[in-house]
Scaffold this motif. Structure first.
Motif, PDB file in Angstrom:
ATOM      1  N   HIS A 138     -42.625  63.550  13.148  1.00 23.23           N
ATOM      2  CA  HIS A 138     -42.526  63.194  14.554  1.00 23.23           C
ATOM      3  C   HIS A 138     -41.543  64.143  15.219  1.00 23.23           C
ATOM      4  O   HIS A 138     -40.381  64.232  14.805  1.00 23.23           O
ATOM      5  CB  HIS A 138     -42.051  61.749  14.727  1.00 23.23           C
ATOM      6  N   GLU A 139     -42.008  64.863  16.234  1.00 23.80           N
ATOM      7  CA  GLU A 139     -41.165  65.828  16.937  1.00 23.80           C
ATOM      8  C   GLU A 139     -41.145  65.496  18.425  1.00 23.80           C
ATOM      9  O   GLU A 139     -42.075  64.871  18.945  1.00 23.80           O
ATOM     10  CB  GLU A 139     -41.675  67.255  16.718  1.00 23.80           C
ATOM     11  N   ILE A 140     -40.092  65.933  19.102  1.00 24.54           N
ATOM     12  CA  ILE A 140     -39.926  65.654  20.526  1.00 24.54           C
ATOM     13  C   ILE A 140     -40.099  66.952  21.310  1.00 24.54           C
ATOM     14  O   ILE A 140     -39.426  67.944  21.039  1.00 24.54           O
ATOM     15  CB  ILE A 140     -38.550  65.028  20.814  1.00 24.54           C
ATOM     16  N   VAL A 141     -41.020  66.937  22.279  1.00 28.91           N
ATOM     17  CA  VAL A 141     -41.271  68.078  23.156  1.00 28.91           C
ATOM     18  C   VAL A 141     -41.344  67.574  24.596  1.00 28.91           C
ATOM     19  O   VAL A 141     -41.325  66.359  24.850  1.00 28.91           O
ATOM     20  CB  VAL A 141     -42.582  68.805  22.775  1.00 28.91           C
ATOM     21  N   VAL A 142     -41.452  68.506  25.521  1.00 31.94           N
ATOM     22  CA  VAL A 142     -41.628  68.152  26.931  1.00 31.94           C
ATOM     23  C   VAL A 142     -43.008  68.650  27.356  1.00 31.94           C
ATOM     24  O   VAL A 142     -43.284  69.849  27.302  1.00 31.94           O
ATOM     25  CB  VAL A 142     -40.533  68.777  27.812  1.00 31.94           C
ATOM     26  N   ILE A 143     -43.897  67.718  27.733  1.00 29.57           N
ATOM     27  CA  ILE A 143     -45.248  68.060  28.174  1.00 29.57           C
ATOM     28  C   ILE A 143     -45.421  67.611  29.620  1.00 29.57           C
ATOM     29  O   ILE A 143     -45.254  66.418  29.922  1.00 29.57           O
ATOM     30  CB  ILE A 143     -46.311  67.416  27.270  1.00 29.57           C
ATOM     31  N   GLU A 144     -45.713  68.566  30.492  1.00 31.74           N
ATOM     32  CA  GLU A 144     -45.862  68.308  31.926  1.00 31.74           C
ATOM     33  C   GLU A 144     -44.642  67.591  32.490  1.00 31.74           C
ATOM     34  O   GLU A 144     -44.760  66.654  33.295  1.00 31.74           O
ATOM     35  CB  GLU A 144     -47.135  67.506  32.204  1.00 31.74           C
ATOM     36  N   GLY A 145     -43.458  67.997  32.050  1.00 31.88           N
ATOM     37  CA  GLY A 145     -42.215  67.445  32.570  1.00 31.88           C
ATOM     38  C   GLY A 145     -41.778  66.143  31.950  1.00 31.88           C
ATOM     39  O   GLY A 145     -40.682  65.649  32.249  1.00 31.88           O
ATOM     40  N   ALA A 146     -42.604  65.556  31.067  1.00 29.22           N
ATOM     41  CA  ALA A 146     -42.272  64.268  30.448  1.00 29.22           C
ATOM     42  C   ALA A 146     -41.880  64.468  28.986  1.00 29.22           C
ATOM     43  O   ALA A 146     -42.580  65.164  28.248  1.00 29.22           O
ATOM     44  CB  ALA A 146     -43.450  63.312  30.541  1.00 29.22           C
ATOM     45  N   THR A 147     -40.771  63.869  28.577  1.00 29.37           N
ATOM     46  CA  THR A 147     -40.348  63.935  27.181  1.00 29.37           C
ATOM     47  C   THR A 147     -41.319  63.114  26.335  1.00 29.37           C
ATOM     48  O   THR A 147     -41.542  61.927  26.598  1.00 29.37           O
ATOM     49  CB  THR A 147     -38.922  63.391  27.013  1.00 29.37           C
ATOM     50  N   THR A 148     -41.904  63.760  25.334  1.00 24.45           N
ATOM     51  CA  THR A 148     -42.994  63.148  24.561  1.00 24.45           C
ATOM     52  C   THR A 148     -42.736  63.306  23.064  1.00 24.45           C
ATOM     53  O   THR A 148     -42.339  64.385  22.608  1.00 24.45           O
ATOM     54  CB  THR A 148     -44.344  63.813  24.904  1.00 24.45           C
ATOM     55  N   ILE A 250     -39.912  73.643  10.005  1.00 26.14           N
ATOM     56  CA  ILE A 250     -40.627  73.686  11.282  1.00 26.14           C
ATOM     57  C   ILE A 250     -39.819  73.015  12.376  1.00 26.14           C
ATOM     58  O   ILE A 250     -39.747  73.485  13.518  1.00 26.14           O
ATOM     59  CB  ILE A 250     -42.016  73.025  11.141  1.00 26.14           C
ATOM     60  N   ARG A 251     -39.158  71.895  12.048  1.00 21.63           N
ATOM     61  CA  ARG A 251     -38.363  71.183  13.055  1.00 21.63           C
ATOM     62  C   ARG A 251     -37.198  72.049  13.539  1.00 21.63           C
ATOM     63  O   ARG A 251     -36.954  72.166  14.739  1.00 21.63           O
ATOM     64  CB  ARG A 251     -37.851  69.871  12.468  1.00 21.63           C
ATOM     65  N   ARG A 252     -36.462  72.655  12.586  1.00 19.18           N
ATOM     66  CA  ARG A 252     -35.296  73.457  12.967  1.00 19.18           C
ATOM     67  C   ARG A 252     -35.695  74.745  13.688  1.00 19.18           C
ATOM     68  O   ARG A 252     -35.033  75.164  14.632  1.00 19.18           O
ATOM     69  CB  ARG A 252     -34.477  73.782  11.725  1.00 19.18           C
ATOM     70  N   ARG A 253     -36.788  75.373  13.234  1.00 17.20           N
ATOM     71  CA  ARG A 253     -37.184  76.668  13.784  1.00 17.20           C
ATOM     72  C   ARG A 253     -37.923  76.563  15.110  1.00 17.20           C
ATOM     73  O   ARG A 253     -37.751  77.422  15.985  1.00 17.20           O
ATOM     74  CB  ARG A 253     -38.085  77.382  12.771  1.00 17.20           C
ATOM     75  N   PHE A 254     -38.769  75.554  15.261  1.00 19.59           N
ATOM     76  CA  PHE A 254     -39.694  75.503  16.389  1.00 19.59           C
ATOM     77  C   PHE A 254     -39.380  74.428  17.426  1.00 19.59           C
ATOM     78  O   PHE A 254     -39.771  74.565  18.586  1.00 19.59           O
ATOM     79  CB  PHE A 254     -41.132  75.295  15.897  1.00 19.59           C
ATOM     80  N   PHE A 255     -38.735  73.343  17.011  1.00 19.74           N
ATOM     81  CA  PHE A 255     -38.573  72.219  17.940  1.00 19.74           C
ATOM     82  C   PHE A 255     -37.127  71.993  18.379  1.00 19.74           C
ATOM     83  O   PHE A 255     -36.827  70.954  18.975  1.00 19.74           O
ATOM     84  CB  PHE A 255     -39.150  70.950  17.310  1.00 19.74           C
ATOM     85  N   VAL A 256     -36.246  72.909  18.077  1.00 24.63           N
ATOM     86  CA  VAL A 256     -34.848  72.837  18.529  1.00 24.63           C
ATOM     87  C   VAL A 256     -34.498  74.167  19.198  1.00 24.63           C
ATOM     88  O   VAL A 256     -34.554  75.210  18.542  1.00 24.63           O
ATOM     89  CB  VAL A 256     -33.886  72.566  17.366  1.00 24.63           C
ATOM     90  N   PRO A 257     -34.145  74.186  20.513  1.00 21.95           N
ATOM     91  CA  PRO A 257     -34.155  73.036  21.449  1.00 21.95           C
ATOM     92  C   PRO A 257     -35.580  72.621  21.801  1.00 21.95           C
ATOM     93  O   PRO A 257     -36.538  73.278  21.402  1.00 21.95           O
ATOM     94  CB  PRO A 257     -33.415  73.601  22.670  1.00 21.95           C
ATOM     95  N   ARG A 258     -35.718  71.548  22.554  1.00 22.78           N
ATOM     96  CA  ARG A 258     -37.045  71.001  22.865  1.00 22.78           C
ATOM     97  C   ARG A 258     -37.873  72.007  23.664  1.00 22.78           C
ATOM     98  O   ARG A 258     -37.484  72.399  24.765  1.00 22.78           O
ATOM     99  CB  ARG A 258     -36.912  69.713  23.661  1.00 22.78           C
ATOM    100  N   PRO A 259     -39.022  72.397  23.125  1.00 20.99           N
ATOM    101  CA  PRO A 259     -39.877  73.327  23.880  1.00 20.99           C
ATOM    102  C   PRO A 259     -40.650  72.593  24.981  1.00 20.99           C
ATOM    103  O   PRO A 259     -40.852  71.386  24.914  1.00 20.99           O
ATOM    104  CB  PRO A 259     -40.828  73.870  22.800  1.00 20.99           C
ATOM    105  N   ARG A 260     -41.106  73.358  25.965  1.00 20.56           N
ATOM    106  CA  ARG A 260     -41.821  72.783  27.105  1.00 20.56           C
ATOM    107  C   ARG A 260     -43.234  73.363  27.176  1.00 20.56           C
ATOM    108  O   ARG A 260     -43.416  74.571  26.995  1.00 20.56           O
ATOM    109  CB  ARG A 260     -41.080  73.076  28.409  1.00 20.56           C
ATOM    110  N   PHE A 261     -44.204  72.485  27.469  1.00 23.58           N
ATOM    111  CA  PHE A 261     -45.601  72.917  27.533  1.00 23.58           C
ATOM    112  C   PHE A 261     -46.312  72.157  28.646  1.00 23.58           C
ATOM    113  O   PHE A 261     -45.871  71.090  29.088  1.00 23.58           O
ATOM    114  CB  PHE A 261     -46.315  72.653  26.203  1.00 23.58           C
ATOM    115  N   LYS A 262     -47.456  72.709  29.050  1.00 24.78           N
ATOM    116  CA  LYS A 262     -48.286  72.052  30.061  1.00 24.78           C
ATOM    117  C   LYS A 262     -49.290  71.088  29.454  1.00 24.78           C
ATOM    118  O   LYS A 262     -49.771  70.176  30.125  1.00 24.78           O
ATOM    119  CB  LYS A 262     -49.023  73.109  30.897  1.00 24.78           C
ATOM    120  N   SER A 263     -49.652  71.322  28.163  1.00 25.24           N
ATOM    121  CA  SER A 263     -50.672  70.490  27.525  1.00 25.24           C
ATOM    122  C   SER A 263     -50.574  70.614  26.018  1.00 25.24           C
ATOM    123  O   SER A 263     -49.855  71.479  25.492  1.00 25.24           O
ATOM    124  CB  SER A 263     -52.075  70.926  27.980  1.00 25.24           C
ATOM    125  N   TYR A 264     -51.313  69.736  25.291  1.00 23.85           N
ATOM    126  CA  TYR A 264     -51.375  69.845  23.840  1.00 23.85           C
ATOM    127  C   TYR A 264     -52.049  71.142  23.407  1.00 23.85           C
ATOM    128  O   TYR A 264     -51.697  71.712  22.371  1.00 23.85           O
ATOM    129  CB  TYR A 264     -52.130  68.643  23.256  1.00 23.85           C
TER     130      TYR A 264
END
Length: 283
Positions: A138-148, A250-264
């Motif tokens: 389970h990872e935390i990202v920002v999609i369309e401005g919402a923390t998901t 993957i968590r340390r390399r890719f999801f820290v800090p929280r990346p931002r995206f427009k869609s899945y």
């Protein structure tokens, strides 16, 4: 009528192990006609409709009977109840079936419990194409401005250590199947064994040692890809340590800090580029 698990074993024996039909018949005690039907049809399940469906009376009482047998096994040997006594206690609770069904069920339960679970293990060295490991994180990202919180499927080839990662909104069975389909397409094929934890989308019941009652649809997927599923011992993460380690990397390399995206779709395209680049830099 063949069960899904037997069909999968026949398909692996013929297509993967290259065993002749005669040998498969001897090993699984089925006819040549049955083996040919499995091979030629390409299906992972046979079904038929019964005019009368028998209802086993012991079925609804299995949970209660398991508890009684387990409690009885923990008692001192001189204090244990006989099977006829267990049957009488079950009758007092409302069971309406016969003694033979209870006796057979108890014998099967005792046999499974007597198997040494310590003798069951998952090998930690692997040949090319032998096995892969699967897990979720389970990872935390920002999609369309919402923390998901996204569910990330991880697949790891045990020999080459090549990885595959894809994010999903949920951990449903459909997501499990999609992750396998995309991973095998990415790798260019499937391995002969898949190593899993006891996730509910794959395992219905955990028995002693390595025995599991796998979900029917999950067995069909494994039968389609000629994969033999292997479940880890509960609370034994080292048995799939490669993919457990991959989750942390993957968590340390890719999801820290929280990346931002427009869609899945954008998230997964980004993940694909990142993990391929990381794998090339860390062969």
């Amino acid at each position: 009528m063949l069960v899904v698990e037997t069909i999968a074993k026949i398909r692996r024996a013929y297509f993967q192990d290259k065993k002749p039909i005669k040998q498969i018949c001897r090993e699984f005690r089925v006819s040549r006609k049955t083996v040919r039907k499995v091979i030629r049809s390409g299906v992972t399940e046979f079904s038929y409709e019964r005019s009368v469906q028998p209802q086993q009376k012991i079925g609804p009482w299995r949970g209660q009977l398991d508890e009684m047998l387990a409690e009885n096994a923990r008692r001192a040997k001189r204090e244990r109840l006989t099977r006829i006594r267990i049957y009488e206690e079950l009758r007092a609770l409302g069971y309406e079936g016969g003694y033979d069904a209870v006796r057979r069920y108890a014998a099967t339960w005792v046999k499974s419990e007597s198997e040494a679970s310590a003798a069951a293990y998952v090998p930690l060295s692997f040949d090319p194409g032998e096995a892969y490991q699967f897990d979720w994180s389970h990872e935390i990202v920002v999609i369309e401005g919402a923390t998901t919180t996204v569910k990330v499927a991880h697949v790891r080839l045990c020999h080459s250590r090549m990885l595959f990662v894809r994010a999903y909104p949920r951990e449903t069975q459909e997501m499990v199947f999609d992750a396998h389909d995309r991973a095998f397409a990415f790798f260019g094929g499937a391995c002969s064994r898949g190593i899993y934890d006891n996730m509910k989308t794959a395992v219905d019941t955990i028995f002693v040692g390595r025995d599991r009652a796998y979900n029917r649809r999950f067995q069909q997927m494994c039968g389609h890809y000629l994969v033999k599923p292997v479940a880890c011992t509960p609370a034994s993460g080292w048995e799939k340590g490669q993919v457990e380690n991959q989750v942390g990397v993957i968590r340390r390399r890719f999801f820290v800090p929280r990346p931002r995206f427009k869609s899945y779709a954008e998230l997964n395209a980004w993940l694909l580029d990142r993990f391929i680049a990381w794998a090339k830099a860390h062969p």
